[in-house]
Design an enzyme around this catalytic site. Structure first.
Site, mmCIF file in Angstrom:
data_model
loop_
_atom_site.group_PDB
_atom_site.id
_atom_site.type_symbol
_atom_site.label_atom_id
_atom_site.label_comp_id
_atom_site.label_asym_id
_atom_site.label_seq_id
_atom_site.Cartn_x
_atom_site.Cartn_y
_atom_site.Cartn_z
ATOM 1 N N GLU A 105 37.376 34.463 39.846
ATOM 2 C CA GLU A 105 36.189 33.622 39.996
ATOM 3 C C GLU A 105 36.467 32.134 39.737
ATOM 4 O O GLU A 105 35.549 31.381 39.424
ATOM 5 C CB GLU A 105 35.076 34.125 39.073
ATOM 6 C CG GLU A 105 34.564 35.495 39.483
ATOM 7 C CD GLU A 105 33.203 35.777 38.882
ATOM 8 O OE1 GLU A 105 32.212 35.755 39.612
ATOM 9 O OE2 GLU A 105 33.157 36.007 37.661
ATOM 10 N N HIS A 124 31.914 29.698 32.555
ATOM 11 C CA HIS A 124 31.243 30.814 33.234
ATOM 12 C C HIS A 124 31.213 31.994 32.271
ATOM 13 O O HIS A 124 32.241 32.389 31.728
ATOM 14 C CB HIS A 124 31.977 31.205 34.509
ATOM 15 C CG HIS A 124 31.485 32.505 35.074
ATOM 16 N ND1 HIS A 124 30.140 32.764 35.290
ATOM 17 C CD2 HIS A 124 32.137 33.638 35.447
ATOM 18 C CE1 HIS A 124 30.005 33.987 35.781
ATOM 19 N NE2 HIS A 124 31.196 34.535 35.870
ATOM 20 N N HIS A 126 29.162 35.924 31.147
ATOM 21 C CA HIS A 126 28.287 37.052 31.486
ATOM 22 C C HIS A 126 27.429 37.304 30.241
ATOM 23 O O HIS A 126 27.404 38.383 29.669
ATOM 24 C CB HIS A 126 29.113 38.293 31.846
ATOM 25 C CG HIS A 126 30.102 38.057 32.952
ATOM 26 N ND1 HIS A 126 31.275 38.761 33.052
ATOM 27 C CD2 HIS A 126 30.079 37.193 33.993
ATOM 28 C CE1 HIS A 126 31.948 38.334 34.124
ATOM 29 N NE2 HIS A 126 31.243 37.377 34.705
ATOM 30 N N HIS A 194 24.417 38.947 37.102
ATOM 31 C CA HIS A 194 25.830 38.614 36.861
ATOM 32 C C HIS A 194 26.023 37.812 35.571
ATOM 33 O O HIS A 194 26.712 38.268 34.665
ATOM 34 C CB HIS A 194 26.335 37.831 38.084
ATOM 35 C CG HIS A 194 27.782 37.451 38.021
ATOM 36 N ND1 HIS A 194 28.508 37.099 39.138
ATOM 37 C CD2 HIS A 194 28.651 37.320 36.990
ATOM 38 C CE1 HIS A 194 29.754 36.802 38.785
ATOM 39 N NE2 HIS A 194 29.860 36.922 37.490
HETATM 40 ZN ZN LIG Z 1 31.588 36.442 36.533
#
Ligand SMILES: [Zn+2]
Length: 266
Positions: A105, A124, A126, A194
């Site tokens: 990602e 980033h 989760h 996500h």
């Molecule tokens: Zn992710």
């Protein structure tokens, strides 16, 4: 000394000079060690507080080439060390992979740095508390002063709208570009089913925002559960509080840093 021995000694000496030079330059020429340390410490902090688990990543814009960025090889954030930090070009291609695996990602980071010249760091996550707000009609809002950066609005991006049924991952530049466009000029975006992305003017700011986005989501769910009307920060209050928070960020950063360093020295 024969010519041959003198020649071999010369070759060895040149080789030693080249090696010493490479060592002095380090694997990331032009990158201050303090920035690499911030990426490492930031990864450990977010892992320590459960914002990142085995997944998720912290990156920074590369000061040696601002079109490039720095992030760890594919590795759980709690395990990241300075040696794991790699440079990537503006499309997310590793500059010198040397066989190291890279995050699928990484296009999240590449496309946000391209779209937002003001952004110097990206996280980033989760983040578990945030997920309910990514799949429901309840917008995530700033419930107190620490997550004031949320008051400007938190967009929710749904990968299915443009890309249909996927594995939900931002695994190419097109998907990353769509996410960066949806982020616009905001500090945080939620990704449906996500997680989220937090950006900032420094690694410390992006880590702070990823952490307080998770805290805000938890507290907002509690406030909503009380069953009465909830009063959130206004856009103006948010802008004022965010400016103050960024000025005093070192206080909380140094505390977090000490905590993760104590953990690793145990
Ligand atoms: Zn992710």
């Amino acid at each position: 000394m024969s010519h041959r021995i003198r020649f071999l000694a010369g070759v060895l000496l040149s080789w030693a000079v080249v090696c010493a030079h490479a060592q002095a330059q380090g694997p990331l020429p032009g990158v201050p060690p303090a920035l690499v340390e911030d990426i490492v410490v930031g990864s450990h902090i977010l892992a320590e507080f459960g914002v990142l688990d085995g997944f998720g990543h912290v990156s920074a814009r590369d000061p040696a080439d601002p079109s490039h960025f720095l992030m760890a090889r594919s590795l759980a954030p709690a395990l990241v060390t300075a040696d794991d930090i790699m440079a990537f070009d503006q499309d997310g291609n590793p500059i010198d992979a040397r066989g190291r695996a890279v995050f699928l990602e990484r296009f999240i980071h590449a496309e946000i740095y391209k779209a937002r010249p003001d952004v110097m760091a990206v996280v980033h996550a989760h983040s578990p508390s945030v997920i309910p707000f990514s799949v429901s009609k309840a917008p995530l809002r700033a419930i107190y002063h620490n997550p004031a950066f949320l008051a400007a609005g938190v967009p929710v991006w749904d990968i299915a709208q443009e890309f249909g049924a996927t594995d939900m991952l931002v695994r190419n530049n097109d998907i990353g570009r769509s996410l960066a466009a949806a982020l616009g000029d905001k500090a945080v975006i939620l990704m449906r089913g996500h997680g989220d992305v937090a950006v900032g003017p420094s690694v410390k700011a992006a880590v702070y925002r990823a952490y307080y986005t998770d805290v805000d989501a938890r507290l907002q769910a509690q406030a909503i559960a009380l069953g009465t009307e909830v009063t959130y920060l206004t856009v103006e209050e948010g802008a004022k509080a965010d400016a103050t928070n960024l000025m005093v960020i070192d206080r909380i950063w140094n505390l977090w840093k000490q905590r993760v360093q104590l953990q690793t020295s145990k």
